[in-house]
Scaffold this active site. Structure first.
Site, mmCIF file in Angstrom:
data_model
loop_
_atom_site.group_PDB
_atom_site.id
_atom_site.type_symbol
_atom_site.label_atom_id
_atom_site.label_comp_id
_atom_site.label_asym_id
_atom_site.label_seq_id
_atom_site.Cartn_x
_atom_site.Cartn_y
_atom_site.Cartn_z
ATOM 1 C CE1 TYR A 81 -3.825 -2.318 0.368
ATOM 2 C CE2 TYR A 81 -2.425 -3.424 1.963
ATOM 3 C CZ TYR A 81 -3.541 -3.419 1.147
ATOM 4 O OH TYR A 81 -4.369 -4.519 1.116
ATOM 5 C CE1 TYR A 454 -8.764 -4.812 1.832
ATOM 6 C CE2 TYR A 454 -9.106 -3.898 4.015
ATOM 7 C CZ TYR A 454 -8.367 -4.679 3.146
ATOM 8 O OH TYR A 454 -7.235 -5.307 3.603
ATOM 9 N NE ARG A 455 -4.724 -1.765 4.248
ATOM 10 C CZ ARG A 455 -4.189 -2.708 5.020
ATOM 11 N NH1 ARG A 455 -4.721 -3.897 5.080
ATOM 12 N NH2 ARG A 455 -3.120 -2.449 5.750
#
Lengths: 506, 129
Positions: A81, A454-455
């Protein structure tokens, strides 16, 4: 790229000591995204590492004075991420890794952690002090307990929805003010980490995946060590088994019998961690049926695998096992292996029983050399048919772009999160081009179904934010109004989750 | 390749005892499942070893990411850094600060220069073994 007065560095040093103000080339590299093909895209200007909430407040005030963009990280291990790298190049990483206080309320089963506390740290603390509470760990447990929860990370136990276990935050706001949420808004509240709400609006959710404040303490509920943990490891032979398996498990999830989020995933999960691709094939294209068969044989797994666990008193766990067995009666499973652990047994030693791990990160080496992955994780309704359709569409895109399908569907109480890891070799420029194009097409594909992520990774925060488009992206307008009210100088994590301050918006 | 298999099997065997206890059903096959028996020894017998456990062993003891990856490149007996015979202090410091292979760089906030010096000395002197 941000461009700020270099005098800010001296001001930071005057507060936290020059040792903890880091702006050499080595320091900048240390906070870059080591999974990125081009680390310069999100290169920070340096980092500052305070040791206390007072130092965080002082840094925030200086950042306002000099208009320095700060990128707060807890421990910076958000691999896949962006790691510790900021969205906006030239931001100063505010590294909270030195803040490591742990306060456990053993009687009530809660912990108050500072951001620098990693899952291994908390695990060691509980073990060393013989406290019978279990933690829920993510696949990469090197990271921060607080940071993971704030990014809505997940784990394997019935406490695996980490954001849902948050109970009370201490937050430094973008102007340096300090608040405590929930009951913590009362001085010396004895129920700050016990009762989820306070009086009036509750703000815990506002500081998840946001850039509205810097969380310096996070209350979290922990699982009392159960009397027993039991379940089954199921294997399924055919790709098409996905649908009926989900439709078999979901009623038990909705009824509350199954309280963890079972994650049904494909054969590459094991292979990518324990082996490299070149052991199986030298073909560049999608893995052939014969390779898939060889992988399955080596690991003795199905096309899909899922592990289900029950936690609690032994009678209830045993009865739950019987209900689960009944649900799968006469269904075409490939195999099922029961597991049973009782208090007093030797530790089972799995993430399912709260043991922190780092070995899943070895999948970064799947293509050999320096690799990484990017996560694509849309959320869909908990229907077997929809999951099958999602699987087929996504699989087709993996084939189109010549990437290896690595996916799972995590079964929440009322939704499925389709977690895909796109594994790559960062030194293969041609492959990295495909990964980027594929990711963008995947997001568009999900959007066409009405599904959102979601992310997401720092590269794609604007892209994903754009898909949340009800009423002309009304959510973005709300986020921007909050941002402007709390952070008029726009110093806190510009671009995080697609939220930009005034003057920096597209 | 050989090292990898040995590592996975070692991890498996340790867990088999615990996992397949009363209700164990054996069909004669062995599942090489890396999600079992992965708990590592977190103990330490000196302050420097404790520092190593806190900062490094999550990846560089049993079933850590580093151990799993190093076992692909060297004898499995040396894949855990504390068992490695030829680590120099300078090499440890450079690997930590520059990163190596899939290992990310370790910042000075996470491990200070002084702490890294102690860890490097600990490893270069044989990991206390």
């Amino acid at each position: 790229m941000s461009d700020f007065n270099p005098a800010a560095w001296r001001a930071f040093a005057s507060v936290i000591g020059s040792e903890w103000v880091m702006s050499s080339d080595d320091d900048r590299h240390a906070y870059s995204d080591h999974y990125a093909a081009d680390e310069s895209t999100h290169a920070p200007a340096g980092a500052v590492a305070p040791a206390s909430v007072e130092e965080v407040q002082a840094i925030v005030r200086i950042a306002n004075q000099f208009k320095v963009p700060l990128w707060p990280i807890s421990r910076g291990k958000n691999f896949g991420y962006g790691g510790s790298a900021p969205v906006m190049k030239g931001s100063v990483v505010l590294d909270l890794t030195r803040m490591k206080k742990i306060e456990v309320d053993q009687a009530n089963g809660t912990v108050l952690v500072e951001p620098g506390v990693g899952f291994f740290d908390l695990y060691d603390y509980l073990q060393n002090n013989k406290i019978p509470l279990w933690i829920s760990v993510p696949g990469n447990s090197w990271g921060s307990v607080a940071g993971n929860a704030l990014d809505r990370g997940v784990g394997y136990t019935s406490y695996g929805d980490h954001a849902a276990q948050i109970c009370g935050l201490e937050v430094v706001l973008p102007d340096g003010d300090l608040v405590r949420t929930g009951m913590g808004a009362m001085a010396n509240s004895p129920v700050w980490n016990l009762h989820r709400y306070g009086f009036g609006p509750s703000w815990d959710g506002m500081f998840c995946q946001s850039n509205f404040g810097i969380v310096t303490k996070l209350g979290m509920w922990l699982m009392p060590e159960p009397e027993a943990v039991a379940g089954y490891d199921f294997e399924f032979d055919q790709p098409d088994d996905l649908g009926w398996v989900i439709d078999t498990i979901m009623p038990l999830r909705r009824s509350g019998l199954i309280r963890q989020s079972p994650s049904i995933g494909n054969w590459l999960r094991s292979a990518a961690v324990m082996t490299t691709r070149e052991e199986w094939t030298s073909d560049n294209g999608p893995l052939s049926e014969s390779v898939v068969t060889a992988i399955r044989k080596r690991f003795n797994i199905g096309w899909w695998s899922v592990q289900i666990r029950f936690y609690g008193e032994e009678e209830i766990v045993q009865a739950s096992m019987r209900v689960l067995e009944r649900a799968f009666d006469n269904k075409p499973i490939l195999s099922k292996v029961p597991t049973m652990w009782r208090r007093g047994d030797a530790p089972e030693g799995t993430p399912m029983t709260g043991v922190p791990v780092s070995f899943p990160l070895a999948n970064a080496n799947w293509h050999g050399g320096r690799g990484g992955h990017v996560g694509y994780s849309p959320v869909l309704p908990p229907s077997g048919d929809l999951a099958m359709a999602q699987f087929r569409r996504t699989y087709a895109l993996y084939e189109k772009y010549g990437m290896d399908y690595h996916a799972s569907f995590a079964m929440g109480e009322r939704s499925l999160t389709n977690v895909n890891q796109i594994l790559y070799n960062k030194d293969d420029a041609e492959m990295m081009g495909r990964v980027d194009a594929m990711f963008r097409e995947l997001v568009a594909d999900a959007k066409a179904q009405g599904y959102g992520e979601y992310r997401t990774h720092i590269d794609y925060m604007d892209l994903v934010a754009e898909t949340f488009d009800f009423n002309g992206n009304a959510l973005r307008r709300l986020n921007e109004r909050v941002k402007d009210a709390l952070d008029p100088n726009g110093i806190l994590a510009p671009g995080k989750s697609g939220i930009w301050p005034k003057g920096a918006r597209a | 390749m050989k090292g990898k298999v040995a590592l996975a099997v070692a991890g498996l065997m340790a867990c088999m005892v615990a996992v397949y206890s009363a209700q164990a059903q054996s069909n004669g096959s062995t599942i090489e499942n890396p999600f079992r028996g992965v708990m590592q020894d977190r103990s330490a017998h000196s302050e420097d070893e404790a520092l190593y456990v806190e900062k490094c062993s999550m990846c560089h003891r049993r079933m850590g990411m580093g151990t799993v990856l190093l076992a692909r490149r060297m004898p499995v007996a040396e894949a855990e850094l504390e068992d490695h015979q030829t680590l120099s202090k300078a090499y440890v410091i450079i690997a930590a600060r520059q990163g190596i292979g899939n290992m990310p760089r370790i910042s000075r906030a996470e491990v200070s220069d002084q702490e890294l010096e102690r860890i490097a000395n600990y490893l270069a002197s044989g990991g206390g073994r």
